[in-house]
Design a protein around this motif. Structure first.
Motif, short mmCIF file in Angstrom:
data_model
loop_
_atom_site.label_atom_id
_atom_site.label_comp_id
_atom_site.label_asym_id
_atom_site.label_seq_id
_atom_site.Cartn_x
_atom_site.Cartn_y
_atom_site.Cartn_z
N PRO A 80 0.80 -1.23 0.00
CA PRO A 80 0.00 0.00 0.00
C PRO A 80 0.83 1.27 0.00
O PRO A 80 0.33 2.33 -0.40
N GLU A 81 2.09 1.17 0.40
CA GLU A 81 2.94 2.36 0.43
C GLU A 81 3.28 2.87 -0.97
O GLU A 81 3.80 3.98 -1.12
N LEU A 82 2.97 2.10 -2.00
CA LEU A 82 3.28 2.50 -3.36
C LEU A 82 2.31 3.53 -3.92
O LEU A 82 2.58 4.13 -4.96
N VAL A 83 1.18 3.73 -3.24
CA VAL A 83 0.15 4.60 -3.80
C VAL A 83 -0.35 5.60 -2.76
O VAL A 83 -0.24 5.39 -1.55
N THR A 84 -0.89 6.68 -3.28
CA THR A 84 -1.61 7.66 -2.47
C THR A 84 -3.09 7.49 -2.77
O THR A 84 -3.48 7.33 -3.95
N THR A 85 -3.91 7.50 -1.75
CA THR A 85 -5.34 7.25 -1.95
C THR A 85 -6.18 8.35 -1.33
O THR A 85 -5.72 9.13 -0.51
N GLN A 86 -7.44 8.34 -1.75
CA GLN A 86 -8.40 9.31 -1.22
C GLN A 86 -9.73 8.59 -1.00
O GLN A 86 -10.19 7.84 -1.87
N ALA A 87 -10.33 8.81 0.15
CA ALA A 87 -11.66 8.26 0.43
C ALA A 87 -12.70 9.11 -0.29
O ALA A 87 -12.74 10.33 -0.11
N ILE A 88 -13.52 8.48 -1.11
CA ILE A 88 -14.54 9.21 -1.85
C ILE A 88 -15.86 8.43 -1.77
O ILE A 88 -15.92 7.34 -1.21
N GLU A 89 -16.89 9.00 -2.34
CA GLU A 89 -18.17 8.32 -2.51
C GLU A 89 -18.52 8.37 -3.99
O GLU A 89 -18.33 9.40 -4.65
#
Length: 313
Positions: free
Chosen positions: A256-265
């Motif tokens: 998971p450290e390979l990516v940046t994520t965002q919580a969305i709907e």
């Protein structure tokens, strides 16, 4: 030991993802499903079995399940033909017979059985359409509680899709367009979902420099197979660029450290000229969207795993 079920649709990126997942330490690959979508199923199933035959040293009793899911909208033939070329690679054809078995049931049934039998939760990695998972959740809703997270390469949240078919508006991505209702089913199934959309891999294009990087990495059979596989990939359309969508999905599921994520709907349209369009929707379904990738760390991880692979002639 982390349980993983991998469902793919047989193009180069899918098969490279399988090759790399086989090398990830401390996971248990429960099964592999192959759907007849971005690659033709028969050569894609055969290539999957051959990759496991030649490059699997960690996973016991691994089989490949052929999906009997059918498209609402099928991929272009020109894209799908690559599966035949990949299956003919010399590195995959040193044995007279295949030893990795074909699962006795279809992919969605295999997925249900493997998730139910698993000791602990399962991560489901999907690099093709969501149909097998949607069917599995429909016939066996109890497995939702045993799915730790779904990682799906599909969709886009910026309305810039890659479906340029007559009567379509260009906002849908192909894995979603193949079966829009399946996307709706999974989005609304209550399973944690991380989405790797078209925009998620902007840092990971397939370039001549990347091809040359693999060309110069001599002495590693898995790297040779990766390089030869991507040598088959040409731009599908004028001025288009191929990105490592599926490989990022597979790698993000384990690192998971390979990516940046965002919580969305978000949600998905299932009918009309925009069928398959995924979009942000306030009060929609909770999703985790990959917004960027760490290019240097991603390719270092791919190289490390490929170099660690043991080739068994």
């Amino acid at each position: 030991m982390k349980n993983v079920y991998f469902d793919h649709d047989g193009n180069v990126d899918d098969l490279v993802s399988l090759l790399l997942l086989l090398q990830v330490p401390d996971i248990r690959l429960l099964g592999v499903g192959v759907v007849d979508a971005d690659g033709y199923q028969e050569p894609a199933v055969a290539a999957s079995r051959k990759i496991i035959d030649h490059f699997n040293t960690h996973h016991q009793d691994l089989s490949v399940a052929a999906s009997d899911s059918r498209p609402v909208n099928q991929f272009p033939k020109e894209w799908r033909l690559i599966s035949y070329s990949f299956n003919a690679m010399p590195l995959l054809n040193r044995r007279a017979t295949l030893t990795t078995p074909l699962a006795p049931v279809s992919a969605h049934q295999d997925m249900v059985a493997k998730i139910r039998q698993a000791d602990g939760p399962t991560t489901v990695v999907m690099t093709g359409p969501l149909t097998d998972l949607a069917r599995a959740l429909t016939v066996a809703p109890d497995i939702a509680a045993k799915i730790e997270r779904v990682f799906w390469m599909g969709g886009t949240m910026n309305n810039q899709g890659n479906v340029n078919e007559p009567g379509r508006d260009g906002t849908a991505e192909w894995n979603a367009y193949w079966d829009p209702q399946a996307v709706h089913t999974v989005f609304h199934a209550g399973v944690p979902l991380q989405m790797i959309g078209l925009e998620s891999t902007d840092e990971l294009p397939l370039t001549d420099e990347l091809r040359q990087h693999w060309n110069q990495m001599v002495g590693y059979p898995a790297v040779d197979l990766i390089g030869q596989g991507y040598a088959l990939v040409l731009s599908y359309e004028a001025n288009s660029t191929y990105y490592l969508w599926d490989v990022l999905t597979a790698m993000a599921s384990q690192y998971p450290e390979l990516v940046t994520t965002q919580a969305i709907e978000g949600d998905v349209l299932t009918t009309g000229p925009a069928a398959g369009r995924t979009f942000r929707q306030p009060a929609g379904q909770p999703l985790t969207l990959v917004t960027r990738a760490d290019k240097a760390a991603f390719f270092a991880t791919v190289d490390r795993l490929a170099q660690s692979a043991t080739y068994q002639p």
